[in-house]
Design a protein around this motif. Structure first.
Motif, PDB file in Angstrom:
ATOM      1  N   UNK A  67     -26.789 -10.364  28.920  1.00  0.00           N
ATOM      2  CA  UNK A  67     -27.467  -9.047  28.287  1.00  0.00           C
ATOM      3  C   UNK A  67     -26.560  -7.932  28.932  1.00  0.00           C
ATOM      4  N   UNK A  68     -25.905  -7.813  30.035  1.00  0.00           N
ATOM      5  CA  UNK A  68     -25.329  -6.770  30.462  1.00  0.00           C
ATOM      6  C   UNK A  68     -23.758  -6.417  29.667  1.00  0.00           C
ATOM      7  N   UNK A  69     -23.390  -7.671  28.991  1.00  0.00           N
ATOM      8  CA  UNK A  69     -22.138  -7.474  28.269  1.00  0.00           C
ATOM      9  C   UNK A  69     -22.408  -6.640  27.007  1.00  0.00           C
ATOM     10  N   UNK A  70     -23.603  -6.717  26.610  1.00  0.00           N
ATOM     11  CA  UNK A  70     -23.796  -5.833  25.151  1.00  0.00           C
ATOM     12  C   UNK A  70     -23.780  -4.234  25.788  1.00  0.00           C
ATOM     13  N   UNK A  71     -24.334  -3.927  26.982  1.00  0.00           N
ATOM     14  CA  UNK A  71     -24.000  -2.833  27.760  1.00  0.00           C
ATOM     15  C   UNK A  71     -22.528  -2.251  27.875  1.00  0.00           C
ATOM     16  N   UNK A  72     -21.967  -3.207  28.440  1.00  0.00           N
ATOM     17  CA  UNK A  72     -20.445  -2.944  28.757  1.00  0.00           C
ATOM     18  C   UNK A  72     -19.754  -2.797  27.607  1.00  0.00           C
ATOM     19  N   UNK A  73     -20.067  -3.346  26.443  1.00  0.00           N
ATOM     20  CA  UNK A  73     -19.324  -3.225  25.249  1.00  0.00           C
ATOM     21  C   UNK A  73     -19.323  -1.860  24.687  1.00  0.00           C
ATOM     22  N   UNK A  74     -20.618  -1.308  24.790  1.00  0.00           N
ATOM     23  CA  UNK A  74     -20.867   0.135  24.580  1.00  0.00           C
ATOM     24  C   UNK A  74     -20.124   1.099  25.437  1.00  0.00           C
ATOM     25  N   UNK A  75     -19.895   0.730  26.594  1.00  0.00           N
ATOM     26  CA  UNK A  75     -18.935   1.620  27.331  1.00  0.00           C
ATOM     27  C   UNK A  75     -17.325   1.552  27.350  1.00  0.00           C
ATOM     28  N   UNK A  76     -16.875   0.103  26.846  1.00  0.00           N
ATOM     29  CA  UNK A  76     -15.593  -0.139  27.219  1.00  0.00           C
ATOM     30  C   UNK A  76     -15.143  -0.934  26.096  1.00  0.00           C
ATOM     31  N   UNK A  77     -15.790  -1.114  24.930  1.00  0.00           N
ATOM     32  CA  UNK A  77     -15.313  -1.906  23.726  1.00  0.00           C
ATOM     33  C   UNK A  77     -15.309  -3.256  24.180  1.00  0.00           C
ATOM     34  N   UNK A  78     -14.268  -4.109  23.887  1.00  0.00           N
ATOM     35  CA  UNK A  78     -13.993  -5.358  24.042  1.00  0.00           C
ATOM     36  C   UNK A  78     -13.347  -5.810  25.328  1.00  0.00           C
ATOM     37  N   UNK A  79     -13.180  -4.832  26.165  1.00  0.00           N
ATOM     38  CA  UNK A  79     -12.463  -5.013  27.422  1.00  0.00           C
ATOM     39  C   UNK A  79     -12.757  -6.197  28.205  1.00  0.00           C
ATOM     40  N   UNK A  80     -14.348  -6.171  28.320  1.00  0.00           N
ATOM     41  CA  UNK A  80     -14.870  -7.013  29.209  1.00  0.00           C
ATOM     42  C   UNK A  80     -15.469  -8.198  28.682  1.00  0.00           C
ATOM     43  N   UNK A  81     -14.923  -9.417  28.647  1.00  0.00           N
ATOM     44  CA  UNK A  81     -15.291 -10.565  27.856  1.00  0.00           C
ATOM     45  C   UNK A  81     -16.155 -11.545  28.904  1.00  0.00           C
ATOM     46  N   UNK A  82     -16.878 -12.193  28.362  1.00  0.00           N
ATOM     47  CA  UNK A  82     -17.927 -13.128  29.205  1.00  0.00           C
ATOM     48  C   UNK A  82     -16.977 -13.821  30.291  1.00  0.00           C
ATOM     49  N   UNK A  83     -17.319 -13.630  31.507  1.00  0.00           N
ATOM     50  CA  UNK A  83     -16.686 -14.149  32.481  1.00  0.00           C
ATOM     51  C   UNK A  83     -15.956 -13.340  33.358  1.00  0.00           C
ATOM     52  N   UNK A  84     -15.994 -12.005  32.753  1.00  0.00           N
ATOM     53  CA  UNK A  84     -15.266 -10.922  33.550  1.00  0.00           C
ATOM     54  C   UNK A  84     -15.564 -10.748  35.036  1.00  0.00           C
ATOM     55  N   UNK A  85     -16.799 -11.131  35.375  1.00  0.00           N
ATOM     56  CA  UNK A  85     -17.227 -10.944  36.844  1.00  0.00           C
ATOM     57  C   UNK A  85     -17.071 -12.005  37.459  1.00  0.00           C
ATOM     58  N   UNK A  86     -16.327 -13.080  37.054  1.00  0.00           N
ATOM     59  CA  UNK A  86     -15.855 -14.055  37.998  1.00  0.00           C
ATOM     60  C   UNK A  86     -17.170 -15.088  38.314  1.00  0.00           C
TER      61      UNK A  86
END
Length: 213
Positions: A67-86
């Motif tokens: 769910x956090x990736x939806x929030x990151x998308x609002x902040x940074x667009x598509x820069x953070x893909x799933x798996x971005x946090x290792x």
């Protein structure tokens, strides 16, 4: 609500380039797989580089809420893909505020136990090339968490997640973040965290150090 795997990934340390052609060796970049075998020491074909701060028998699996990736998308667009946090497992309906230290889950053949509220490092910011991301992760508490292996076994990308034990205390991952990561804890709060037997040794030492200040 159904708890589901949306991404399963493993990776070994390798040299990565970030910023102005700077290099670092890290295991943060992981590759999606359909299946992985979880041992008592971690997933096969997956390990960290800096063993002082990562890995160990208390921290064999890293989980991150999808769910956090939806929030990151609002902040940074598509820069953070799933798996971005290792993370090894990106999952649904397992947010930090609902997960207690000590909770156990069966995922495929394997059983894991939540052992630690993840304290992110600056490697995440370098890897994703987003200024101030490290501080934003800490402020939001969107960090994910770490688990130990209870029962080894195969984890399939489509494996069901079943909670088989829920702790009867208030020490959730989010509670740990509020009291320890955000420095809002009292002596009573720290003692409450330390009373949880399932707490990882590394995190226990961190809380004990804080308590002595």
């Amino acid at each position: 609500m159904e708890q589901k795997i949306v991404h399963l990934a493993v990776g070994k340390p390798k040299e990565l380039t970030f910023g102005n052609n700077k290099q670092m060796i890290s295991g943060i970049e992981k590759q999606p797989v359909d299946e992985a075998y979880l041992t008592m020491n971690g997933l096969e074909n997956d390990r960290p580089h800096n063993l002082k701060y990562h890995g160990g028998v208390d921290r064999t699996v890293c989980i991150y809420p999808a769910e956090h990736y939806q929030k990151w998308a609002k902040m940074f667009g598509d820069k953070l893909q799933v798996g971005a946090f290792g993370e090894n497992l990106t999952v649904t309906n397992m947010l930090e505020e609902n997960i207690h230290i000590g909770d156990k889950f069966q995922i495929g053949e394997a059983v894991i136990q939540v052992s630690e509220a993840r304290n992110p490092c600056s490697t995440i910011e370098k890897f994703n090339d987003i200024p101030n991301l490290y501080q934003i992760i800490r402020e939001t508490g969107y960090t994910g968490y770490l688990c130990r292996t209870i029962t080894p076994g195969k984890i399939n990308r489509n494996a069901k997640i079943k909670q088989i034990h829920q702790e009867n205390h208030e020490v959730t991952v989010a509670y740990c973040h509020d009291k320890v990561l955000h420095n809002n804890g009292t002596e009573k709060d720290y003692l409450q965290i330390l009373s949880v037997d399932a707490l990882s040794e590394r995190y226990r030492k961190q809380v004990e150090k804080t308590l002595k200040k």
